[in-house]
Design an enzyme around this catalytic site. Structure first.
Site, PDB file in Angstrom:
ATOM      1  N   SER A   1      86.560  36.549  39.236  1.00 13.72           N
ATOM      2  CA  SER A   1      87.024  35.158  39.133  1.00 13.72           C
ATOM      3  C   SER A   1      88.367  35.111  38.409  1.00 13.72           C
ATOM      4  CB  SER A   1      85.988  34.280  38.432  1.00 13.72           C
ATOM      5  OG  SER A   1      85.724  34.749  37.134  1.00 13.72           O
TER       6      SER A   1
ATOM      7  N   LYS B   1      81.611  30.937  29.176  1.00 10.73           N
ATOM      8  CA  LYS B   1      80.377  30.154  29.199  1.00 10.73           C
ATOM      9  C   LYS B   1      79.740  29.985  27.823  1.00 10.73           C
ATOM     10  CE  LYS B   1      80.206  28.884  33.391  1.00 10.73           C
ATOM     11  NZ  LYS B   1      80.152  27.447  33.734  1.00 10.73           N
TER      12      LYS B   1
END
Lengths: 92, 349
Positions: free
Chosen positions: B285, B68
Protein backbone atom coordinates in the site's frame (compact mmCIF):
# COMPACT_ATOMS: atom_id res chain seq x y z
CA UNK A 1 -13.11 -32.93 -19.49
CA UNK A 2 -15.13 -30.56 -17.32
CA UNK A 3 -13.57 -29.21 -14.16
CA UNK A 4 -15.12 -27.10 -11.49
CA UNK A 5 -13.68 -23.62 -10.87
CA UNK A 6 -14.36 -21.62 -7.74
CA UNK A 7 -14.46 -17.90 -8.49
CA UNK A 8 -13.63 -15.18 -5.92
CA UNK A 9 -15.97 -12.25 -5.31
CA UNK A 10 -14.01 -9.67 -7.37
CA UNK A 11 -14.33 -11.81 -10.50
CA UNK A 12 -17.97 -12.80 -10.24
CA UNK A 13 -19.02 -9.84 -12.36
CA UNK A 14 -17.62 -11.84 -15.27
CA UNK A 15 -19.55 -15.00 -14.38
CA UNK A 16 -22.97 -13.47 -13.91
CA UNK A 17 -22.52 -13.67 -10.17
CA UNK A 18 -21.78 -17.41 -10.14
CA UNK A 19 -19.26 -18.51 -7.51
CA UNK A 20 -18.68 -21.85 -9.26
CA UNK A 21 -18.35 -22.37 -13.02
CA UNK A 22 -17.12 -25.19 -15.23
CA UNK A 23 -14.57 -25.28 -18.04
CA UNK A 24 -12.67 -27.88 -20.02
CA UNK A 25 -9.05 -28.60 -20.81
CA UNK A 26 -6.22 -30.99 -20.06
CA UNK A 27 -3.93 -28.33 -18.66
CA UNK A 28 -4.58 -25.26 -16.55
CA UNK A 29 -3.74 -23.04 -19.51
CA UNK A 30 -6.39 -24.78 -21.63
CA UNK A 31 -8.92 -24.51 -18.84
CA UNK A 32 -8.26 -20.77 -18.55
CA UNK A 33 -8.58 -20.40 -22.33
CA UNK A 34 -11.95 -22.13 -22.18
CA UNK A 35 -12.93 -19.99 -19.22
CA UNK A 36 -12.16 -16.86 -21.24
CA UNK A 37 -14.36 -18.09 -24.10
CA UNK A 38 -17.25 -18.63 -21.72
CA UNK A 39 -16.64 -15.58 -19.54
CA UNK A 40 -14.76 -12.89 -21.50
CA UNK A 41 -12.61 -10.58 -19.38
CA UNK A 42 -11.47 -13.17 -16.85
CA UNK A 43 -8.20 -14.01 -18.54
CA UNK A 44 -6.87 -10.46 -18.38
CA UNK A 45 -7.45 -10.41 -14.63
CA UNK A 46 -5.57 -13.65 -14.12
CA UNK A 47 -2.70 -13.46 -16.61
CA UNK A 48 -0.28 -10.65 -17.43
CA UNK A 49 0.68 -9.36 -20.86
CA UNK A 50 3.18 -12.20 -21.20
CA UNK A 51 0.49 -14.78 -20.56
CA UNK A 52 1.87 -15.66 -17.13
CA UNK A 53 -0.06 -15.86 -13.90
CA UNK A 54 -0.26 -12.42 -12.31
CA UNK A 55 1.78 -12.13 -9.13
CA UNK A 56 -1.23 -11.41 -6.95
CA UNK A 57 -3.31 -14.32 -8.21
CA UNK A 58 -3.10 -17.78 -6.67
CA UNK A 59 -4.67 -20.79 -8.33
CA UNK A 60 -5.08 -24.10 -6.57
CA UNK A 61 -5.79 -27.49 -8.13
CA UNK A 62 -7.36 -29.76 -5.54
CA UNK A 63 -5.83 -27.55 -2.88
CA UNK A 64 -2.31 -27.49 -4.34
CA UNK A 65 -0.79 -24.13 -5.36
CA UNK A 66 0.00 -24.35 -9.07
CA UNK A 67 3.24 -22.44 -8.49
CA UNK A 68 4.43 -25.59 -6.72
CA UNK A 69 3.13 -27.75 -9.57
CA UNK A 70 3.80 -26.78 -13.20
CA UNK A 71 2.20 -23.35 -13.18
CA UNK A 72 -0.07 -22.95 -16.20
CA UNK A 73 1.19 -26.25 -17.63
CA UNK A 74 -0.15 -28.13 -14.63
CA UNK A 75 -2.22 -31.13 -15.70
CA UNK A 76 -5.93 -31.09 -15.08
CA UNK A 77 -8.22 -34.11 -15.10
CA UNK A 78 -11.93 -34.67 -15.11
CA UNK A 79 -13.57 -33.68 -11.86
CA UNK A 80 -10.68 -31.62 -10.53
CA UNK A 81 -11.51 -28.75 -8.23
CA UNK A 82 -9.80 -25.47 -9.15
CA UNK A 83 -9.87 -22.40 -6.92
CA UNK A 84 -8.88 -18.89 -7.94
CA UNK A 85 -7.86 -17.00 -4.82
CA UNK A 86 -6.63 -13.40 -4.62
CA UNK A 87 -3.25 -13.33 -2.93
CA UNK A 88 -4.50 -10.87 -0.38
CA UNK A 89 -7.29 -10.82 2.11
CA UNK A 90 -8.31 -7.27 1.20
CA UNK A 91 -9.60 -4.63 3.55
CA UNK A 92 -7.57 -3.36 6.46
CA UNK B 1 -1.52 13.09 33.01
CA UNK B 2 -0.43 9.70 31.77
CA UNK B 3 1.49 9.52 28.53
CA UNK B 4 -1.25 7.25 27.27
CA UNK B 5 -3.82 9.99 27.11
CA UNK B 6 -1.37 12.62 25.92
CA UNK B 7 -0.92 10.64 22.78
CA UNK B 8 -4.53 10.50 21.68
CA UNK B 9 -6.01 13.64 23.13
CA UNK B 10 -3.93 16.20 21.29
CA UNK B 11 -6.33 18.82 20.12
CA UNK B 12 -6.13 20.50 16.73
CA UNK B 13 -5.56 23.75 18.60
CA UNK B 14 -2.33 22.29 19.89
CA UNK B 15 -0.98 21.78 16.41
CA UNK B 16 1.19 24.86 16.53
CA UNK B 17 2.83 23.98 19.82
CA UNK B 18 6.39 22.74 19.85
CA UNK B 19 6.53 18.98 19.37
CA UNK B 20 8.59 16.96 21.84
CA UNK B 21 8.93 13.28 20.92
CA UNK B 22 8.10 10.72 23.56
CA UNK B 23 11.37 9.52 25.04
CA UNK B 24 9.85 7.23 27.64
CA UNK B 25 6.40 5.76 27.99
CA UNK B 26 4.61 3.89 30.72
CA UNK B 27 2.83 1.66 28.22
CA UNK B 28 2.70 1.04 24.47
CA UNK B 29 -0.23 3.42 24.01
CA UNK B 30 2.09 6.30 24.85
CA UNK B 31 4.27 5.39 21.88
CA UNK B 32 1.54 5.65 19.24
CA UNK B 33 1.78 8.51 16.79
CA UNK B 34 4.43 11.18 16.27
CA UNK B 35 5.93 9.23 13.40
CA UNK B 36 8.64 10.78 11.25
CA UNK B 37 8.37 12.26 7.78
CA UNK B 38 10.93 11.05 5.28
CA UNK B 39 11.69 13.10 2.20
CA UNK B 40 11.87 10.88 -0.87
CA UNK B 41 14.81 12.20 -2.84
CA UNK B 42 16.58 9.41 -4.74
CA UNK B 43 13.72 7.96 -6.76
CA UNK B 44 12.59 11.47 -7.55
CA UNK B 45 16.05 12.83 -8.47
CA UNK B 46 15.81 14.92 -11.62
CA UNK B 47 12.10 14.21 -12.04
CA UNK B 48 10.51 17.03 -10.09
CA UNK B 49 10.64 20.77 -10.58
CA UNK B 50 12.91 22.53 -8.04
CA UNK B 51 10.03 23.73 -5.89
CA UNK B 52 8.37 20.32 -5.56
CA UNK B 53 9.07 17.91 -2.70
CA UNK B 54 7.59 14.58 -1.66
CA UNK B 55 7.47 13.42 1.93
CA UNK B 56 6.32 10.06 3.25
CA UNK B 57 5.02 9.65 6.78
CA UNK B 58 6.49 6.41 8.03
CA UNK B 59 3.69 4.86 10.02
CA UNK B 60 5.66 1.67 10.48
CA UNK B 61 7.29 3.42 13.44
CA UNK B 62 4.14 2.96 15.50
CA UNK B 63 4.55 0.23 18.15
CA UNK B 64 2.11 -2.09 16.41
CA UNK B 65 3.94 -1.43 13.17
CA UNK B 66 1.29 0.49 11.24
CA UNK B 67 -0.93 3.53 10.88
CA UNK B 68 -3.76 1.44 12.32
CA UNK B 69 -2.47 1.91 15.86
CA UNK B 70 -3.96 5.40 15.77
CA UNK B 71 -7.63 4.59 15.05
CA UNK B 72 -7.47 1.39 17.11
CA UNK B 73 -6.34 3.35 20.16
CA UNK B 74 -8.95 6.07 19.67
CA UNK B 75 -11.79 3.59 19.15
CA UNK B 76 -10.86 1.54 22.21
CA UNK B 77 -10.32 4.52 24.50
CA UNK B 78 -13.65 6.02 23.45
CA UNK B 79 -15.29 2.63 24.00
CA UNK B 80 -13.87 2.60 27.53
CA UNK B 81 -14.90 6.19 28.17
CA UNK B 82 -18.49 5.56 27.06
CA UNK B 83 -18.76 2.32 29.03
CA UNK B 84 -19.25 0.23 25.88
CA UNK B 85 -16.04 -1.67 26.58
CA UNK B 86 -16.07 -2.98 30.12
CA UNK B 87 -14.23 -5.80 31.90
CA UNK B 88 -15.60 -9.17 30.83
CA UNK B 89 -16.14 -8.10 27.23
CA UNK B 90 -14.15 -9.32 24.26
CA UNK B 91 -12.92 -6.99 21.54
CA UNK B 92 -13.91 -8.34 18.12
CA UNK B 93 -13.59 -7.00 14.59
CA UNK B 94 -13.11 -8.06 11.02
CA UNK B 95 -9.67 -7.17 9.79
CA UNK B 96 -7.16 -8.67 7.41
CA UNK B 97 -4.19 -7.43 9.29
CA UNK B 98 -2.93 -4.14 10.56
CA UNK B 99 -6.02 -3.16 12.53
CA UNK B 100 -6.04 -6.68 13.89
CA UNK B 101 -2.45 -6.33 15.02
CA UNK B 102 -3.24 -2.98 16.63
CA UNK B 103 -6.30 -4.33 18.42
CA UNK B 104 -4.42 -7.43 19.54
CA UNK B 105 -1.59 -5.28 20.92
CA UNK B 106 -3.95 -2.91 22.72
CA UNK B 107 -6.10 -5.76 24.04
CA UNK B 108 -2.97 -7.32 25.54
CA UNK B 109 -1.82 -4.03 27.03
CA UNK B 110 -5.24 -3.24 28.51
CA UNK B 111 -6.16 -6.78 29.58
CA UNK B 112 -9.02 -7.50 27.16
CA UNK B 113 -9.37 -10.70 25.11
CA UNK B 114 -9.42 -10.09 21.36
CA UNK B 115 -11.03 -12.13 18.56
CA UNK B 116 -10.41 -11.22 14.93
CA UNK B 117 -12.25 -12.41 11.85
CA UNK B 118 -10.13 -12.49 8.71
CA UNK B 119 -10.01 -14.21 5.37
CA UNK B 120 -7.86 -17.33 5.57
CA UNK B 121 -5.47 -15.97 2.94
CA UNK B 122 -4.16 -13.13 5.12
CA UNK B 123 -0.38 -13.19 5.25
CA UNK B 124 1.33 -15.74 7.46
CA UNK B 125 3.30 -13.06 9.29
CA UNK B 126 0.18 -11.13 10.20
CA UNK B 127 -1.52 -14.20 11.60
CA UNK B 128 1.53 -15.04 13.71
CA UNK B 129 1.93 -11.51 15.04
CA UNK B 130 -1.73 -11.38 16.04
CA UNK B 131 -1.49 -14.74 17.76
CA UNK B 132 1.74 -13.69 19.50
CA UNK B 133 -0.27 -10.93 21.19
CA UNK B 134 -2.60 -13.63 22.51
CA UNK B 135 -5.54 -12.85 20.22
CA UNK B 136 -7.78 -15.49 18.62
CA UNK B 137 -8.27 -15.63 14.86
CA UNK B 138 -11.52 -16.77 13.23
CA UNK B 139 -11.07 -17.52 9.55
CA UNK B 140 -13.54 -16.62 6.83
CA UNK B 141 -13.68 -17.91 3.26
CA UNK B 142 -10.72 -16.55 1.27
CA UNK B 143 -12.87 -16.43 -1.85
CA UNK B 144 -15.11 -13.86 -0.20
CA UNK B 145 -12.30 -11.42 0.72
CA UNK B 146 -12.64 -8.76 3.39
CA UNK B 147 -16.36 -8.37 2.77
CA UNK B 148 -16.78 -12.03 3.69
CA UNK B 149 -14.95 -11.37 6.96
CA UNK B 150 -17.22 -8.40 7.67
CA UNK B 151 -20.34 -10.52 7.19
CA UNK B 152 -19.04 -13.43 9.29
CA UNK B 153 -18.09 -11.04 12.09
CA UNK B 154 -21.65 -9.66 12.08
CA UNK B 155 -23.07 -13.18 12.39
CA UNK B 156 -20.81 -14.03 15.33
CA UNK B 157 -21.86 -10.89 17.19
CA UNK B 158 -25.55 -11.48 16.46
CA UNK B 159 -25.31 -14.84 18.20
CA UNK B 160 -23.98 -13.26 21.41
CA UNK B 161 -24.16 -9.46 21.27
CA UNK B 162 -23.56 -8.85 24.98
CA UNK B 163 -20.24 -10.60 24.87
CA UNK B 164 -18.53 -8.33 22.41
CA UNK B 165 -17.24 -4.82 21.87
CA UNK B 166 -16.78 -4.15 18.18
CA UNK B 167 -14.72 -1.08 17.34
CA UNK B 168 -16.08 -1.32 13.77
CA UNK B 169 -13.38 0.59 11.99
CA UNK B 170 -15.48 0.92 8.84
CA UNK B 171 -18.29 2.81 10.58
CA UNK B 172 -16.71 4.28 13.72
CA UNK B 173 -16.19 8.03 13.40
CA UNK B 174 -13.39 7.75 15.95
CA UNK B 175 -11.37 6.21 13.13
CA UNK B 176 -11.15 9.41 11.05
CA UNK B 177 -11.19 11.45 14.26
CA UNK B 178 -7.95 9.78 15.37
CA UNK B 179 -6.32 11.12 12.22
CA UNK B 180 -7.96 14.52 12.60
CA UNK B 181 -6.48 14.76 16.07
CA UNK B 182 -3.04 13.27 15.45
CA UNK B 183 -1.95 12.55 11.87
CA UNK B 184 -3.20 15.86 10.49
CA UNK B 185 -1.64 18.09 13.15
CA UNK B 186 1.63 16.16 12.94
CA UNK B 187 1.86 16.71 9.18
CA UNK B 188 0.99 20.37 9.58
CA UNK B 189 3.74 20.79 12.19
CA UNK B 190 6.28 18.68 10.34
CA UNK B 191 5.86 20.66 7.13
CA UNK B 192 5.49 23.96 9.01
CA UNK B 193 2.18 24.41 7.24
CA UNK B 194 3.73 24.06 3.79
CA UNK B 195 1.81 20.91 2.78
CA UNK B 196 -0.10 21.46 -0.46
CA UNK B 197 -1.20 17.91 -1.35
CA UNK B 198 -2.12 15.04 0.93
CA UNK B 199 -2.29 11.57 -0.61
CA UNK B 200 -3.38 8.40 1.15
CA UNK B 201 -4.62 4.94 0.29
CA UNK B 202 -8.29 4.06 0.65
CA UNK B 203 -9.00 1.14 2.94
CA UNK B 204 -11.60 2.19 5.47
CA UNK B 205 -11.08 5.77 4.31
CA UNK B 206 -10.25 6.84 7.87
CA UNK B 207 -6.77 8.18 7.17
CA UNK B 208 -7.67 10.27 4.15
CA UNK B 209 -10.91 11.57 5.68
CA UNK B 210 -9.57 12.58 9.09
CA UNK B 211 -6.19 13.88 8.00
CA UNK B 212 -7.70 15.61 5.00
CA UNK B 213 -10.32 17.38 7.10
CA UNK B 214 -7.68 18.69 9.48
CA UNK B 215 -5.38 19.92 6.74
CA UNK B 216 -8.24 21.59 4.88
CA UNK B 217 -9.31 23.25 8.12
CA UNK B 218 -5.83 24.75 8.41
CA UNK B 219 -5.58 25.58 4.72
CA UNK B 220 -8.60 25.05 2.45
CA UNK B 221 -6.29 25.07 -0.58
CA UNK B 222 -4.70 21.74 0.43
CA UNK B 223 -5.66 19.06 -2.10
CA UNK B 224 -6.71 15.73 -0.62
CA UNK B 225 -6.33 12.73 -2.89
CA UNK B 226 -7.28 9.09 -2.34
CA UNK B 227 -5.48 6.08 -3.81
CA UNK B 228 -7.24 2.86 -4.75
CA UNK B 229 -6.51 -0.29 -6.77
CA UNK B 230 -7.31 -0.01 -10.47
CA UNK B 231 -9.45 -3.15 -10.45
CA UNK B 232 -11.63 -5.21 -8.14
CA UNK B 233 -9.17 -8.09 -8.55
CA UNK B 234 -5.96 -6.70 -7.09
CA UNK B 235 -3.05 -7.48 -4.83
CA UNK B 236 -2.84 -4.33 -2.73
CA UNK B 237 -3.29 -5.55 0.82
CA UNK B 238 -5.07 -2.94 2.89
CA UNK B 239 -6.62 -1.05 -0.02
CA UNK B 240 -10.19 -1.25 -1.28
CA UNK B 241 -11.50 -0.88 -4.80
CA UNK B 242 -14.44 1.22 -3.69
CA UNK B 243 -16.71 0.68 -6.70
CA UNK B 244 -16.80 -3.07 -6.09
CA UNK B 245 -16.72 -3.11 -2.29
CA UNK B 246 -19.03 -2.49 0.62
CA UNK B 247 -18.39 1.26 0.93
CA UNK B 248 -17.42 2.12 4.52
CA UNK B 249 -19.91 4.51 6.16
CA UNK B 250 -17.04 6.74 7.32
CA UNK B 251 -15.87 7.24 3.74
CA UNK B 252 -17.24 10.29 1.95
CA UNK B 253 -15.81 10.46 -1.52
CA UNK B 254 -17.23 13.90 -2.14
CA UNK B 255 -14.67 15.32 0.30
CA UNK B 256 -11.79 14.24 -1.93
CA UNK B 257 -10.32 16.52 -4.57
CA UNK B 258 -9.30 13.55 -6.66
CA UNK B 259 -8.84 9.81 -6.65
CA UNK B 260 -5.97 8.01 -8.32
CA UNK B 261 -6.06 4.39 -9.36
CA UNK B 262 -2.84 2.39 -9.20
CA UNK B 263 -2.20 -1.05 -10.65
CA UNK B 264 -0.93 -3.80 -8.43
CA UNK B 265 2.09 -4.32 -10.68
CA UNK B 266 3.12 -0.65 -10.50
CA UNK B 267 2.77 -0.64 -6.72
CA UNK B 268 4.89 -3.78 -6.39
CA UNK B 269 7.56 -2.30 -8.66
CA UNK B 270 7.64 0.81 -6.49
CA UNK B 271 8.08 -1.31 -3.36
CA UNK B 272 11.18 -2.87 -4.91
CA UNK B 273 12.46 0.57 -5.91
CA UNK B 274 11.87 2.08 -2.48
CA UNK B 275 13.80 -0.78 -0.90
CA UNK B 276 16.77 -0.80 -3.24
CA UNK B 277 17.08 2.88 -4.07
CA UNK B 278 15.65 4.74 -1.11
CA UNK B 279 16.54 2.19 1.58
CA UNK B 280 12.98 1.95 2.87
CA UNK B 281 11.34 -1.47 2.90
CA UNK B 282 7.58 -0.99 2.90
CA UNK B 283 4.34 -2.82 2.18
CA UNK B 284 2.44 -2.72 -1.09
CA UNK B 285 0.00 0.00 0.00
CA UNK B 286 3.02 2.27 0.51
CA UNK B 287 4.16 1.42 -2.99
CA UNK B 288 0.75 2.44 -4.33
CA UNK B 289 0.85 5.67 -2.32
CA UNK B 290 4.28 6.50 -3.71
CA UNK B 291 3.17 5.88 -7.30
CA UNK B 292 0.24 8.23 -6.77
CA UNK B 293 2.44 10.84 -5.07
CA UNK B 294 4.80 10.79 -8.04
CA UNK B 295 1.94 11.13 -10.49
CA UNK B 296 0.74 14.22 -8.65
CA UNK B 297 4.17 15.73 -7.97
CA UNK B 298 5.35 15.44 -11.56
CA UNK B 299 2.45 17.60 -12.64
CA UNK B 300 3.24 20.40 -10.18
CA UNK B 301 5.22 23.61 -10.64
CA UNK B 302 5.74 23.82 -6.92
CA UNK B 303 4.30 22.06 -3.93
CA UNK B 304 4.80 19.94 -0.85
CA UNK B 305 3.28 16.53 -1.35
CA UNK B 306 2.79 14.39 1.75
CA UNK B 307 1.77 10.78 1.57
CA UNK B 308 1.32 7.99 4.07
CA UNK B 309 3.42 4.84 4.09
CA UNK B 310 1.07 2.72 6.25
CA UNK B 311 3.62 0.13 7.34
CA UNK B 312 7.02 -1.43 6.75
CA UNK B 313 7.58 -4.49 4.60
CA UNK B 314 8.56 -7.26 6.98
CA UNK B 315 4.99 -8.51 7.30
CA UNK B 316 4.83 -9.29 3.59
CA UNK B 317 8.04 -11.19 3.00
CA UNK B 318 6.18 -14.50 2.62
CA UNK B 319 3.56 -13.04 0.28
CA UNK B 320 3.18 -12.82 -3.48
CA UNK B 321 4.53 -9.26 -3.30
CA UNK B 322 8.00 -10.74 -3.60
CA UNK B 323 7.36 -13.10 -6.51
CA UNK B 324 9.77 -12.07 -9.23
CA UNK B 325 11.55 -9.35 -7.27
CA UNK B 326 14.99 -10.85 -7.95
CA UNK B 327 14.74 -9.91 -11.58
CA UNK B 328 14.05 -6.29 -10.70
CA UNK B 329 16.42 -3.74 -12.18
CA UNK B 330 16.53 0.04 -12.29
CA UNK B 331 15.45 -0.15 -15.91
CA UNK B 332 12.06 -1.25 -14.67
CA UNK B 333 11.89 1.83 -12.46
CA UNK B 334 12.51 4.00 -15.51
CA UNK B 335 9.56 2.32 -17.21
CA UNK B 336 7.35 3.00 -14.19
CA UNK B 337 8.49 6.61 -13.92
CA UNK B 338 7.73 7.18 -17.57
CA UNK B 339 4.17 6.04 -16.96
CA UNK B 340 3.87 8.40 -14.00
CA UNK B 341 4.88 11.33 -16.19
CA UNK B 342 2.37 10.55 -18.89
CA UNK B 343 -0.49 10.13 -16.49
CA UNK B 344 0.38 13.20 -14.41
CA UNK B 345 -1.10 15.45 -17.08
CA UNK B 346 -4.58 14.39 -16.08
CA UNK B 347 -4.01 14.85 -12.36
CA UNK B 348 -5.27 17.86 -10.47
CA UNK B 349 -2.60 20.46 -9.73
Amino acid sequence: MPVQIRVPTPLRRFTGGADVVTAEGSSLREVLDDLERKHPGLRERLLDENGELRRFVNIYINGDDVRFLDNLSSKVKDGDDISIVPAIAGGR
Amino acid sequence: MATTSQSFQRSPEGANSEFVPVARAENVMGLIGNTPLLEITKITAGLLRPGVRIFAKLEGFNPGGSVKDRPALKMIMEGLRKGELVPGKTIIDSTSGNTGIALAMLGAALGFPVELVMAANASRERKKIIQAFGAKIIYSDPLEGSDGAILLCRKIIERNPERYFKPDQYANENNPLAHFETTGPEIWRQTKGAVTHFIAGLGTGGTVMGTGRYLKMRNPAVKVIGVEPDDAMHGLEGLKHMASSIVPPIYHEEELDDKIQVSTEDAYEMVYALGQIEGVLVGQSSGAAMVAALKVARGLREGCVVTIFPDFGEKYLSTNLWIGWKSWTRDRLSHLLAKCKTESESVIT
